[in-house]
Write an enzyme that holds these catalytic residues in place. Structure first.
Site, PDB file in Angstrom:
ATOM      1  N   ARG A 257       2.460   2.909   0.859  1.00 60.20           N
ATOM      2  CA  ARG A 257       2.506   2.329  -0.071  1.00 60.20           C
ATOM      3  C   ARG A 257       2.900   1.730  -0.440  1.00 60.20           C
ATOM      4  O   ARG A 257       3.630   0.382  -0.555  1.00 60.20           O
ATOM      5  CB  ARG A 257       3.171   3.125  -1.372  1.00 60.20           C
ATOM      6  CG  ARG A 257       2.203   3.412  -2.559  1.00 60.20           C
ATOM      7  CD  ARG A 257       2.900   4.006  -3.851  1.00 60.20           C
ATOM      8  NE  ARG A 257       4.175   3.835  -4.679  1.00 60.20           N
ATOM      9  CZ  ARG A 257       4.130   3.942  -5.614  1.00 60.20           C
ATOM     10  NH1 ARG A 257       4.039   5.075  -5.925  1.00 60.20           N
ATOM     11  NH2 ARG A 257       5.436   3.519  -5.973  1.00 60.20           N
TER      12      ARG A 257
ATOM     13  N   ASP B  42      13.713   5.358  -4.415  1.00 61.86           N
ATOM     14  CA  ASP B  42      11.869   5.814  -3.554  1.00 61.86           C
ATOM     15  C   ASP B  42      13.279   6.205  -2.288  1.00 61.86           C
ATOM     16  O   ASP B  42      14.199   6.069  -1.427  1.00 61.86           O
ATOM     17  CB  ASP B  42      12.709   3.987  -2.767  1.00 61.86           C
ATOM     18  CG  ASP B  42      11.893   3.530  -2.007  1.00 61.86           C
ATOM     19  OD1 ASP B  42      11.551   5.013  -0.870  1.00 61.86           O
ATOM     20  OD2 ASP B  42      10.614   2.710  -2.030  1.00 61.86           O
TER      21      ASP B  42
ATOM     22  N   THR C 275      -0.193  -3.112  -4.846  1.00 62.12           N
ATOM     23  CA  THR C 275      -1.296  -2.344  -5.563  1.00 62.12           C
ATOM     24  C   THR C 275      -0.478  -0.561  -5.748  1.00 62.12           C
ATOM     25  O   THR C 275      -2.421  -0.605  -6.597  1.00 62.12           O
ATOM     26  CB  THR C 275      -3.217  -2.476  -4.477  1.00 62.12           C
ATOM     27  OG1 THR C 275      -2.210  -1.533  -3.405  1.00 62.12           O
ATOM     28  CG2 THR C 275      -3.390  -4.307  -3.532  1.00 62.12           C
TER      29      THR C 275
END
Ligand code: PRP
Ligand code: URA
Length: 209
Positions: free
Chosen positions: A104, A200, A108
């Site tokens: 990812r 994460d 953006t």
């Protein structure tokens, strides 16, 4: 619309708390992710078809059940999905493993495909796409797009933590795909991280924080 199922077994809830805790280090995090994946595999395989088979026990001829239907392919979305593969294979050891590399973009939040390697005969197989996190849903949708483009027709998505936003995006894009998650969390933050989440997943699995 594909079904969305939270597998909130007490063992899974307990183990999820361990990996959510920021004090949990890489080694333990990795172990517990695999333990949860193993428990999820048990639930995901609950509806696998079976057929009758004639066998002889030491005492008598008997009709019993064996698994039938499509052969399973586990498809981790790299990198973090790798953390779930061994746990899934513990329960489905004959499964093949395909890989889809997707990251990812941190600016953006759009998924970028960088690797794909899959077994042949995808239309004849049951794919279990695995990734610990379903956040915006962008990675899961793009990975499943890529699999369908190569002929896959039977796909289930298995994750540890899902955001409501990602569930909707995935269900809208791929209504034929059932989603299994260990948790449905509250929401995304402004950076696309799941709250409360676990941070994460890839970085915590591989120690790249
Ligand atoms: C994470 C996670 C999913 C994705 C979820 O991967 O493992 O693949 O983000 O986010 P989304 O639903 O908003 O697309 P990441 O891109 O951080 O890559 P990594 O697995 O290599 O760490
Ligand atoms: N990817 C992660 O690893 N964690 C999140 O919370 C969202 C996306």
């Amino acid at each position: 619309m594909g079904k969305f199922q939270v597998i909130n077994h007490p063992l899974i809830q307990h183990k999820l708390t361990i990996i959510r805790d920021k004090r949990t280090g890489t080694k333990y995090f990795r172990e517990v992710v695999n333990e949860i994946a193993r428990l999820l595999a048990y639930e995901v395989s609950r509806e696998m078809p079976v057929e009758d088979i004639e066998i002889e026990t030491p005492l008598i001829k008997s009709t019993q059940k064996q698994l039938s239907g499509k052969k399973v392919v586990i498809v981790p979305i790299l990198r973090a999905g790798l953390g779930m593969v061994d746990g899934m294979l513990d329960l489905i050891p004959a499964a093949k493993v395909g890989h889809v590399g997707m990251y990812r973009d941190h600016e953006t939040m759009e998924p970028v495909e960088y690797f794909i390697k899959l077994p042949s005969d995808l239309p004849d197989r049951q794919l279990l796409v695995v990734d610990p996190m379903l956040a915006t849903g962008g990675s899961a949708v793009a990975a499943i797009d890529a699999l369908k483009k190569r002929g896959a027709t039977n796909i289930k998505f298995v994750c540890l933590v899902a955001a409501p936003e990602g569930v909707k995006v995935l269900q809208d894009a791929h209504p034929d795909v059932d989603i299994y998650s260990a948790s449905l969390d509250d929401k995304l933050n402004e950076n696309g991280y799941i709250l409360p989440g676990l941070g994460d997943a890839g970085d915590r699995l591989f120690g790249t924080l």
